[in-house]
Design a protein around this motif. Structure first.
Motif, PDB file in Angstrom:
ATOM      1  N   ALA A 152       0.830  -1.209   0.000  1.00 44.48           N
ATOM      2  CA  ALA A 152       0.000   0.000   0.000  1.00 44.48           C
ATOM      3  C   ALA A 152       0.860   1.253   0.000  1.00 44.48           C
ATOM      4  O   ALA A 152       0.587   2.217  -0.737  1.00 44.48           O
ATOM      5  N   PRO A 191      -5.197  -3.928   1.014  1.00 43.31           N
ATOM      6  CA  PRO A 191      -4.050  -3.818   0.104  1.00 43.31           C
ATOM      7  C   PRO A 191      -3.691  -5.134  -0.579  1.00 43.31           C
ATOM      8  O   PRO A 191      -3.277  -5.145  -1.745  1.00 43.31           O
ATOM      9  N   LEU A 248      -3.304   4.726  -4.294  1.00 39.38           N
ATOM     10  CA  LEU A 248      -4.059   3.783  -3.474  1.00 39.38           C
ATOM     11  C   LEU A 248      -5.564   4.029  -3.574  1.00 39.38           C
ATOM     12  O   LEU A 248      -6.356   3.080  -3.708  1.00 39.38           O
ATOM     13  N   THR A 272      -8.245   1.438  -5.209  1.00 35.77           N
ATOM     14  CA  THR A 272      -9.364   0.956  -4.400  1.00 35.77           C
ATOM     15  C   THR A 272     -10.692   1.202  -5.114  1.00 35.77           C
ATOM     16  O   THR A 272     -11.578   0.341  -5.130  1.00 35.77           O
TER      17      THR A 272
END
Length: 370
Positions: free
Chosen positions: A50, A113, A251, A255
């Motif tokens: 991550a 992650p 990130l 996501t």
């Protein structure tokens, strides 16, 4: 091998001196300790990946990932070691619920992650689509900024050209009528160039003059507005070319890409869900094992040890409390006796002084003393 066993027992957070008295519990706590250790390892890999997507640096990812993994390891170890078996299922359940809630939260943080890594190829494809959509949105905003002015200029051009077209159509119609009158194919259908023809020819000439006037007035305006439209379109192209095309795929974006993939594909949705549930099961396994397992010899010895300490501490506190109470009582009684003695002595002094003054009055030798 013995060092590894000692390490796993340390991970379980137990008192190894007590465990030596009940070796039958060793395998149980070895399993719990190994689970806690590997949860910390997974937390390291999860946070390292991550953080790599954030910093784009393996050094920073490994450094912060190590700190995060150790923190999760220490927290899991504390959660497991602080859960002591009590008498009764509901007593153990009440003690386990807050620990289960915390373990589930940690599992969700660790699993996300790793889910991103598992579905990395699919996420990369979706991130490209999201990137194109983002750039298209930026380009649309630039075009919308100039669109109203361009629309005004285009409307003016259409209006001016419509006026020219109308004048041209009128001129063509009147010229055709004059021609047909001249050759006998229309109008009076008499081939001649008489008064009717001359009248129609005059109308056609008048229409031509009006067309020429309209062209002289509208053509420069059309050129001017067309040039303005071209300039605005060039400005739009320039603004689009100067847009910052930064790295897209951090990130948060990854996501979001996974969430979009889960909505689009039922297979990815269920796969992502089961990966998350797997980490939840791993994280909560030590707590559940302690919850459902009956009290073992280690639990009884530990409870006895803690009870002895508790009783000794209670006895020591009671003794100190009694000593303090006795000292306070002693000081209180001594102070009370001292106060009574002082009062009695002072009373005697006052009585003697009064008696002295009375004797002086009787003997006539009284005098005022300030």
């Amino acid at each position: 091998m013995n060092d590894l066993k000692q390490f796993f027992l340390f991970c379980a957070g137990i008192d190894q001196q007590i465990l030596k008295q009940c070796p039958s519990d060793e395998n149980k706590y070895l399993g719990i300790g190994a689970t806690v250790f590997f949860t910390g390892v997974l937390a390291f890999f999860s946070s390292a990946y991550a953080l790599f997507t954030v910093f784009d640096s393996w050094l920073a990812a490994v450094l912060f990932g190590t700190v995060w993994g150790l923190m999760i390891f220490n927290l899991d170890r504390y959660i497991v070691s602080s859960m002591k078996s009590k008498r009764g299922f509901f007593g153990n359940l009440g003690m386990a619920l807050p620990r289960l809630a915390l373990a589930i939260l940690l599992a969700l943080m660790i699993s996300k992650p790793l889910e991103l890594k598992i579905f990395e190829k699919e996420i990369n494809s979706e991130v490209l689509i999201m990137e194109q959509e983002k750039y298209k949105e930026q380009e649309d905003r630039i075009q919308e900024r100039y669109a109203p002015q361009i629309a005004v200029y285009e409307a003016d051009v259409l209006r001016l050209q419509a006026e020219i077209d109308a004048k041209t159509s009128a001129r063509d119609a009147k010229a055709l009528a004059a021609l047909q009158e001249a050759d006998g194919s229309g109008g009076s259908e008499i081939r001649n160039m008489g008064p009717i023809y001359r009248a129609k020819k005059a109308d056609a000439d008048q229409a031509q003059q009006e067309l020429d006037q309209t062209l002289a007035l509208n053509q420069p305006l059309i050129v001017e507005k067309t040039t303005a439209i071209t300039a605005l379109q060039a400005q739009v192209a320039t603004d689009i070319s100067t847009l910052e095309r930064g790295a897209f795929g951090g990130l948060a974006a990854r996501t979001e890409a996974l969430a979009r993939l889960a909505q689009q594909s039922e297979a990815i949705h269920w796969a992502s869900l089961f990966v998350m549930l797997l980490f939840v099961a791993v994280e909560t396994a030590p707590i559940l094992v302690k919850l459902i397992s009956p009290r073992s010899p280690y639990d009884y010895i530990l409870a006895e040890h803690e009870q002895q300490f508790e009783l000794a501490a209670t006895e020591s506190m009671d003794v100190r409390k009694s000593e303090v109470f006795n000292r306070i009582r002693e000081k209180t009684e001594v102070g009370l006796h001292q106060t009574k003695s002082d009062i009695k002595l002072r009373k005697a002094e006052i009585d003697a002084d009064i008696q002295k003054q009375l004797d002086q009055l009787r003997n006539g030798g009284w005098k005022y003393e300030a």
